[in-house]
Design a protein around this motif. Structure first.
Motif, PDB file in Angstrom:
ATOM      1  N   SER A  91      58.481  34.413  58.248  1.00  0.00           N
ATOM      2  CA  SER A  91      58.252  34.712  56.830  1.00  0.00           C
ATOM      3  C   SER A  91      57.062  35.642  56.643  1.00  0.00           C
ATOM      4  N   LEU A  92      56.285  35.847  57.724  1.00  0.00           N
ATOM      5  CA  LEU A  92      55.043  36.629  57.665  1.00  0.00           C
ATOM      6  C   LEU A  92      54.124  36.113  56.557  1.00  0.00           C
ATOM      7  N   THR A  93      54.148  34.791  56.399  1.00  0.00           N
ATOM      8  CA  THR A  93      53.325  34.116  55.396  1.00  0.00           C
ATOM      9  C   THR A  93      52.638  32.921  56.038  1.00  0.00           C
ATOM     10  N   ILE A  94      51.361  32.741  55.719  1.00  0.00           N
ATOM     11  CA  ILE A  94      50.666  31.536  56.155  1.00  0.00           C
ATOM     12  C   ILE A  94      50.141  30.797  54.933  1.00  0.00           C
ATOM     13  N   GLY A  95      50.077  29.486  55.039  1.00  0.00           N
ATOM     14  CA  GLY A  95      49.568  28.656  53.954  1.00  0.00           C
ATOM     15  C   GLY A  95      48.143  28.224  54.235  1.00  0.00           C
ATOM     16  N   VAL A  96      47.336  28.143  53.187  1.00  0.00           N
ATOM     17  CA  VAL A  96      45.947  27.680  53.309  1.00  0.00           C
ATOM     18  C   VAL A  96      45.725  26.560  52.294  1.00  0.00           C
ATOM     19  N   ILE A  97      45.235  25.420  52.772  1.00  0.00           N
ATOM     20  CA  ILE A  97      44.918  24.298  51.890  1.00  0.00           C
ATOM     21  C   ILE A  97      43.436  23.979  52.031  1.00  0.00           C
TER      22      ILE A  97
ATOM     23  N   ILE B 289      41.786  39.147  57.732  1.00  0.00           N
ATOM     24  CA  ILE B 289      42.461  39.218  59.031  1.00  0.00           C
ATOM     25  C   ILE B 289      43.976  39.112  58.857  1.00  0.00           C
ATOM     26  N   ALA B 290      44.425  38.267  57.941  1.00  0.00           N
ATOM     27  CA  ALA B 290      45.864  38.132  57.694  1.00  0.00           C
ATOM     28  C   ALA B 290      46.453  39.467  57.240  1.00  0.00           C
ATOM     29  N   PHE B 291      45.774  40.137  56.313  1.00  0.00           N
ATOM     30  CA  PHE B 291      46.239  41.422  55.791  1.00  0.00           C
ATOM     31  C   PHE B 291      46.326  42.471  56.902  1.00  0.00           C
ATOM     32  N   GLU B 292      45.316  42.480  57.776  1.00  0.00           N
ATOM     33  CA  GLU B 292      45.317  43.434  58.894  1.00  0.00           C
ATOM     34  C   GLU B 292      46.523  43.224  59.814  1.00  0.00           C
ATOM     35  N   ASN B 293      47.037  41.990  59.832  1.00  0.00           N
ATOM     36  CA  ASN B 293      48.177  41.665  60.700  1.00  0.00           C
ATOM     37  C   ASN B 293      49.490  41.553  59.926  1.00  0.00           C
ATOM     38  N   ASN B 294      49.493  42.098  58.689  1.00  0.00           N
ATOM     39  CA  ASN B 294      50.704  42.149  57.857  1.00  0.00           C
ATOM     40  C   ASN B 294      51.213  40.774  57.439  1.00  0.00           C
ATOM     41  N   TYR B 295      50.324  39.814  57.306  1.00  0.00           N
ATOM     42  CA  TYR B 295      50.699  38.491  56.814  1.00  0.00           C
ATOM     43  C   TYR B 295      50.205  38.309  55.385  1.00  0.00           C
ATOM     44  N   ARG B 296      50.991  37.599  54.596  1.00  0.00           N
ATOM     45  CA  ARG B 296      50.583  37.215  53.254  1.00  0.00           C
ATOM     46  C   ARG B 296      50.018  35.793  53.303  1.00  0.00           C
ATOM     47  N   VAL B 297      49.241  35.438  52.289  1.00  0.00           N
ATOM     48  CA  VAL B 297      48.575  34.133  52.262  1.00  0.00           C
ATOM     49  C   VAL B 297      48.931  33.393  50.973  1.00  0.00           C
ATOM     50  N   ILE B 298      49.350  32.138  51.111  1.00  0.00           N
ATOM     51  CA  ILE B 298      49.558  31.245  49.973  1.00  0.00           C
ATOM     52  C   ILE B 298      48.424  30.229  49.987  1.00  0.00           C
ATOM     53  N   ILE B 299      47.700  30.101  48.880  1.00  0.00           N
ATOM     54  CA  ILE B 299      46.521  29.239  48.832  1.00  0.00           C
ATOM     55  C   ILE B 299      46.735  28.097  47.852  1.00  0.00           C
ATOM     56  N   GLY B 300      46.376  26.896  48.277  1.00  0.00           N
ATOM     57  CA  GLY B 300      46.426  25.733  47.390  1.00  0.00           C
ATOM     58  C   GLY B 300      45.161  24.905  47.552  1.00  0.00           C
ATOM     59  N   GLN B 301      44.776  24.185  46.499  1.00  0.00           N
ATOM     60  CA  GLN B 301      43.600  23.321  46.597  1.00  0.00           C
ATOM     61  C   GLN B 301      43.998  21.871  46.344  1.00  0.00           C
TER      62      GLN B 301
ATOM     63  N   GLY C 211      52.699  29.279  59.522  1.00  0.00           N
ATOM     64  CA  GLY C 211      51.611  28.437  59.996  1.00  0.00           C
ATOM     65  C   GLY C 211      50.764  27.981  58.827  1.00  0.00           C
ATOM     66  N   ILE C 212      49.915  26.977  59.084  1.00  0.00           N
ATOM     67  CA  ILE C 212      49.076  26.401  58.030  1.00  0.00           C
ATOM     68  C   ILE C 212      47.629  26.324  58.509  1.00  0.00           C
ATOM     69  N   LEU C 213      46.710  26.746  57.635  1.00  0.00           N
ATOM     70  CA  LEU C 213      45.274  26.535  57.825  1.00  0.00           C
ATOM     71  C   LEU C 213      44.833  25.484  56.832  1.00  0.00           C
ATOM     72  N   MET C 214      44.007  24.526  57.275  1.00  0.00           N
ATOM     73  CA  MET C 214      43.740  23.400  56.397  1.00  0.00           C
ATOM     74  C   MET C 214      42.371  22.799  56.619  1.00  0.00           C
ATOM     75  N   SER C 215      41.713  22.476  55.503  1.00  0.00           N
ATOM     76  CA  SER C 215      40.519  21.644  55.512  1.00  0.00           C
ATOM     77  C   SER C 215      40.903  20.375  54.765  1.00  0.00           C
ATOM     78  N   ILE C 216      40.950  19.251  55.477  1.00  0.00           N
ATOM     79  CA  ILE C 216      41.530  18.033  54.898  1.00  0.00           C
ATOM     80  C   ILE C 216      40.663  17.483  53.773  1.00  0.00           C
ATOM     81  N   SER C 217      41.299  16.719  52.895  1.00  0.00           N
ATOM     82  CA  SER C 217      40.608  16.172  51.729  1.00  0.00           C
ATOM     83  C   SER C 217      39.737  14.983  52.116  1.00  0.00           C
ATOM     84  N   MET C 218      38.798  14.656  51.236  1.00  0.00           N
ATOM     85  CA  MET C 218      37.935  13.484  51.459  1.00  0.00           C
ATOM     86  C   MET C 218      38.746  12.195  51.432  1.00  0.00           C
TER      87      MET C 218
END
Length: 337
Positions: free
Chosen positions: A62-68, A87-99, A121-128
């Protein structure tokens, strides 16, 4: 209605085969730069738009990564996202961001949304609040690459991109001790979040090194939001024997605490010295300016997305914990007695 220009139209006009046209439009180094420039210029002139959906279906990406993240508004996370997007843009990936707003249920919903959107793929910082990991196990079951950053997660095998929270908390506490402080309070986050557990361990280790007895009544746990900082400051004011320093596990609560203490006539740092954690820009503007830990969020974001892209491309096999450089920044809130 004007007919859409296709790759085959470009191939006929430029007398090139369609595979060369396709590679050039994808910016492939397999096509000479002069030819790429010619094809891309003609495509732009004729109003050609690449069908990314069809292209992604062929490549099964999908050339998309998710960020939470817990809070997009926090300086640390907004800056980390800037690094991720660069970095995502340089590698032709789009980013979906959620909080997640530090809520487990919102985090679960965001993970489900990203999986159903078939992100690569997903990048994530887990919730408290995260103390159950079924949603993360689903990520592992679907073999979707995931990288955790800032807050460590050991629930599933994954890469973690962190700073050394234990070492920096030790540095902050030792700095207060070397400034002549002997009764140091600690504003801690919730213990199920690894970074706050590590910061508390660093605080305690510095006390032990300098033969200062631990006092459980000086450790205050909260979600470390602004209102928590104010409430904890009022608890400090009500103590018969007040601390002469506070090490706070984030800047948001530290700044709110400073405000309440000063309004009550407490002089900072003369009466109570304060060190925060995360180096929020606002900390430089407070009076006095706030000593804090610089977590280098831009570099963390870049390192995290780089690690994730390596996984997506199949280059990252072994799961590791990687550390970003970080340092104590001493300002006016933690001067000597």
């Amino acid at each position: 209605m004007k007919k859409k220009i296709t790759i085959h139209d470009l191939a006929r006009i430029l007398n090139k085969d369609s595979s060369t046209i396709s590679r050039a439009l994808a910016n492939s180094p397999r096509v000479k730069k002069k030819t790429r420039d010619l094809i891309q210029a003609k495509a732009k002139e004729l109003g050609y738009f690449r069908n990314t959906l069809a292209s992604n279906l062929r490549s099964q990406k999908s050339l998309t990564i998710g960020v939470i993240v817990p809070h997009i508004s926090r300086y640390f996370f907004s800056t980390a996202i800037a690094g991720i997007e660069e970095i995502a843009f340089e590698n032709n990936y789009r980013v979906i961001i959620g909080q997640s707003m530090d809520q487990l249920e919102k985090e679960r919903q965001l993970v489900e949304t990203l999986l159903s959107s078939q992100v690569d793929g997903i990048l994530m910082s887990i919730s408290m609040e995260t103390n159950a990991y079924d949603h993360l196990e689903r990520v592992a079951e679907q073999k979707t690459p995931i990288v955790f950053f800032d807050r460590k997660c050991e629930a599933i095998p994954a890469n973690n991109i962190l700073i050394d929270d234990h070492a920096r908390a030790f540095d902050a506490t030792e700095h207060l001790i070397l400034s002549g402080r002997t009764r140091i309070a600690h504003f801690s986050g919730l213990e199920n979040v690894s970074i706050y557990e590590d910061r508390q361990k660093g605080y305690k280790e510095a006390l032990h090194k300098h033969n200062i007895a631990e006092d459980p009544s000086l450790i205050f746990k909260s979600s470390l939001k602004s209102h928590d900082g104010k409430q904890l400051a009022n608890q400090i004011l009500n103590l018969k024997k007040k601390p002469d320093a506070i090490f706070c596990a984030n800047d948001i609560a530290a700044i709110a605490c400073m405000q309440v203490l000063q309004e009550a006539g407490i002089r900072i740092p003369d009466d109570i010295a304060i060190v925060g954690f995360s180096n929020e820009p606002l900390g430089e503007c407070t009076t006095p300016s706030l000593s804090s830990i610089n977590q280098n969020p831009l570099e963390m974001g870049k390192k995290a997305v780089g690690t994730l892209l390596d996984q997506i491309e199949g280059a990252q096999a072994e799961h590791q914990t990687k550390y970003i450089d970080s340092e104590l920044i001493i300002r006016n809130s933690s001067g000597s007695h």
